[in-house]
Design a protein around this motif. Sequence first.
Motif, mmCIF file in Angstrom:
data_model
loop_
_atom_site.group_PDB
_atom_site.id
_atom_site.type_symbol
_atom_site.label_atom_id
_atom_site.label_comp_id
_atom_site.label_asym_id
_atom_site.label_seq_id
_atom_site.Cartn_x
_atom_site.Cartn_y
_atom_site.Cartn_z
ATOM 1 N N ILE A 70 0.840 -1.202 0.000
ATOM 2 C CA ILE A 70 0.000 0.000 0.000
ATOM 3 C C ILE A 70 0.875 1.252 0.000
ATOM 4 O O ILE A 70 0.601 2.215 -0.720
ATOM 5 C CB ILE A 70 -0.974 -0.017 1.195
ATOM 6 C CG1 ILE A 70 -2.012 -1.117 0.997
ATOM 7 C CG2 ILE A 70 -1.651 1.334 1.384
ATOM 8 C CD1 ILE A 70 -2.871 -1.386 2.212
ATOM 9 N N GLY A 71 1.943 1.228 0.798
ATOM 10 C CA GLY A 71 2.881 2.351 0.785
ATOM 11 C C GLY A 71 3.510 2.550 -0.580
ATOM 12 O O GLY A 71 3.667 3.676 -1.050
ATOM 13 N N ALA A 72 3.863 1.447 -1.236
ATOM 14 C CA ALA A 72 4.456 1.537 -2.573
ATOM 15 C C ALA A 72 3.471 2.110 -3.579
ATOM 16 O O ALA A 72 3.856 2.907 -4.449
ATOM 17 C CB ALA A 72 4.935 0.159 -3.028
ATOM 18 N N CYS A 73 2.198 1.704 -3.489
ATOM 19 C CA CYS A 73 1.175 2.270 -4.389
ATOM 20 C C CYS A 73 1.148 3.786 -4.276
ATOM 21 O O CYS A 73 1.241 4.504 -5.288
ATOM 22 C CB CYS A 73 -0.215 1.750 -4.031
ATOM 23 S SG CYS A 73 -0.472 0.008 -4.164
ATOM 24 N N ILE A 74 1.047 4.259 -3.062
ATOM 25 C CA ILE A 74 0.947 5.704 -2.825
ATOM 26 C C ILE A 74 2.221 6.410 -3.265
ATOM 27 O O ILE A 74 2.169 7.434 -3.967
ATOM 28 C CB ILE A 74 0.648 5.966 -1.334
ATOM 29 C CG1 ILE A 74 -0.728 5.426 -0.971
ATOM 30 C CG2 ILE A 74 0.762 7.449 -1.008
ATOM 31 C CD1 ILE A 74 -1.001 5.356 0.505
ATOM 32 N N THR A 87 -1.212 -5.697 -3.970
ATOM 33 C CA THR A 87 -2.012 -5.502 -2.761
ATOM 34 C C THR A 87 -3.282 -6.341 -2.819
ATOM 35 O O THR A 87 -3.656 -6.980 -1.838
ATOM 36 C CB THR A 87 -2.368 -4.006 -2.585
ATOM 37 O OG1 THR A 87 -1.160 -3.258 -2.534
ATOM 38 C CG2 THR A 87 -3.182 -3.775 -1.339
ATOM 39 N N LEU A 88 -3.936 -6.342 -3.962
ATOM 40 C CA LEU A 88 -5.171 -7.138 -4.113
ATOM 41 C C LEU A 88 -4.880 -8.639 -3.998
ATOM 42 O O LEU A 88 -5.661 -9.377 -3.379
ATOM 43 C CB LEU A 88 -5.842 -6.819 -5.441
ATOM 44 C CG LEU A 88 -6.376 -5.391 -5.594
ATOM 45 C CD1 LEU A 88 -6.887 -5.154 -6.990
ATOM 46 C CD2 LEU A 88 -7.456 -5.106 -4.560
ATOM 47 N N VAL A 89 -3.774 -9.085 -4.581
ATOM 48 C CA VAL A 89 -3.420 -10.506 -4.497
ATOM 49 C C VAL A 89 -3.116 -10.894 -3.049
ATOM 50 O O VAL A 89 -3.561 -11.939 -2.570
ATOM 51 C CB VAL A 89 -2.216 -10.823 -5.420
ATOM 52 C CG1 VAL A 89 -1.636 -12.192 -5.125
ATOM 53 C CG2 VAL A 89 -2.623 -10.708 -6.874
ATOM 54 N N ILE A 90 -2.368 -10.056 -2.341
ATOM 55 C CA ILE A 90 -2.035 -10.348 -0.943
ATOM 56 C C ILE A 90 -3.297 -10.341 -0.092
ATOM 57 O O ILE A 90 -3.500 -11.199 0.769
ATOM 58 C CB ILE A 90 -1.027 -9.317 -0.397
ATOM 59 C CG1 ILE A 90 0.308 -9.459 -1.090
ATOM 60 C CG2 ILE A 90 -0.850 -9.469 1.106
ATOM 61 C CD1 ILE A 90 1.256 -8.312 -0.837
ATOM 62 N N PHE A 91 -4.182 -9.375 -0.342
ATOM 63 C CA PHE A 91 -5.403 -9.249 0.447
ATOM 64 C C PHE A 91 -6.316 -10.462 0.259
ATOM 65 O O PHE A 91 -6.968 -10.904 1.200
ATOM 66 C CB PHE A 91 -6.128 -7.965 0.061
ATOM 67 C CG PHE A 91 -7.267 -7.615 0.981
ATOM 68 C CD1 PHE A 91 -7.031 -7.207 2.284
ATOM 69 C CD2 PHE A 91 -8.584 -7.720 0.554
ATOM 70 C CE1 PHE A 91 -8.058 -6.906 3.136
ATOM 71 C CE2 PHE A 91 -9.625 -7.418 1.394
ATOM 72 C CZ PHE A 91 -9.365 -7.004 2.688
ATOM 73 N N ARG A 92 -6.364 -11.004 -0.937
ATOM 74 C CA ARG A 92 -7.244 -12.153 -1.211
ATOM 75 C C ARG A 92 -6.641 -13.485 -0.799
ATOM 76 O O ARG A 92 -7.366 -14.479 -0.721
ATOM 77 C CB ARG A 92 -7.609 -12.178 -2.690
ATOM 78 C CG ARG A 92 -8.502 -11.031 -3.059
ATOM 79 C CD ARG A 92 -8.971 -11.109 -4.460
ATOM 80 N NE ARG A 92 -9.791 -9.943 -4.755
ATOM 81 C CZ ARG A 92 -10.347 -9.715 -5.909
ATOM 82 N NH1 ARG A 92 -10.163 -10.543 -6.904
ATOM 83 N NH2 ARG A 92 -11.063 -8.630 -6.099
#
Length: 150
Positions: A96-100, A144-149
Amino acid sequence: MGFIGSQTDLGKLETIVYYRKFSKSLKSEIGLFPQVFILTIVILIENVSDHSYTSQAMLVCGTLSGYMIICSALLIGHLLGTPTPVDKRIDLLFSIGACIMFISSGAVIVDQWSTAYTSRKDKNTIIAAGAMAIITGAIFIADTLVIFRS
């Protein structure tokens, strides 16, 4: 001298338990103090002084070098065969930090730095670097989506 379980022994035990709880909470608060102090200094420096270019350069260089170190460490941990090199929550925090950070860096590069060069070749290089940073941010969104799922 009292026998075990007397009022004086229980009082001492309560004092020891209270001291241990207090010292643990004090240690966690003391450990948090330098972080809050540094954050306050950075905010004050950014608000008081006019370092617009310096702030932009720190954002871009900090993002690139910081995540180069983080991703290299994660890759080395994976290549060494560690089953779970990082906890899922920490991995989400990094992603998430990398996205931002990468999307912000790409926006700064494209918006602010592309007008600083007169040569067409240099402008194209800067725009390509900004686009690559934004694409990297999108890749981290997918991560992030892959980790979250999982």
